[in-house]
Design a protein around this motif. Structure first.
Motif, short mmCIF file in Angstrom:
data_model
loop_
_atom_site.label_atom_id
_atom_site.label_comp_id
_atom_site.label_asym_id
_atom_site.label_seq_id
_atom_site.Cartn_x
_atom_site.Cartn_y
_atom_site.Cartn_z
N MET A 1 37.65 26.39 43.96
CA MET A 1 37.14 26.54 45.31
C MET A 1 37.56 25.32 46.13
SD MET A 1 33.23 27.19 46.61
CE MET A 1 33.31 28.87 46.10
N ALA A 2 38.15 25.58 47.27
CA ALA A 2 38.57 24.51 48.17
C ALA A 2 37.35 24.01 48.95
CB ALA A 2 39.62 25.03 49.14
N ILE A 3 37.22 22.70 49.03
CA ILE A 3 36.10 22.10 49.75
C ILE A 3 36.65 21.37 50.97
CG2 ILE A 3 34.24 20.42 49.64
CD1 ILE A 3 34.08 20.96 46.64
N GLN A 4 36.03 21.63 52.11
CA GLN A 4 36.43 20.92 53.33
C GLN A 4 35.20 20.51 54.11
OE1 GLN A 4 38.53 23.36 56.29
NE2 GLN A 4 38.30 25.09 54.91
N THR A 5 35.40 19.55 55.00
CA THR A 5 34.32 19.03 55.82
C THR A 5 34.59 19.39 57.27
OG1 THR A 5 34.02 17.19 54.29
CG2 THR A 5 33.10 16.93 56.49
N PHE A 6 33.56 19.82 57.97
CA PHE A 6 33.66 20.14 59.39
C PHE A 6 32.75 19.20 60.15
CE2 PHE A 6 32.21 22.39 63.20
CZ PHE A 6 33.42 22.73 63.76
#
Length: 74
Positions: A1-6
């Motif tokens: 699962m790709a994790i990103q921050t917004f």
């Protein structure tokens, strides 16, 4: 699962707008359809409200993406 921050610059963002702005969907309509089809979780719970208010500290999961929403420092 790709994790990103917004980084959120306002108090909140509508769930469908978040999905669209991150490029996970190609349009707002497609983002709303993802929510309607039960493909989106917010803080581990299936979310059915297309315009749910997403605030800093919340985690959204959709199509193998995990988005951590944080307050902007600006």
């Amino acid at each position: 699962m790709a994790i990103q921050t917004f980084e959120l610059r306002n108090e909140y963002i509508a769930l469908c707008d978040l999905i669209k702005n991150l490029g996970i969907s190609h349009s707002g309509g497609a983002a709303k359809l993802m929510v309607a089809e039960g493909l989106v979780e917010v803080d581990g719970v299936l979310e059915s409200r297309k315009t749910a208010k997403i605030r800093p500290g919340m985690v959204v999961k959709v199509l193998g993406e995990e988005i951590h929403v944080v307050a902007s420092e600006a």
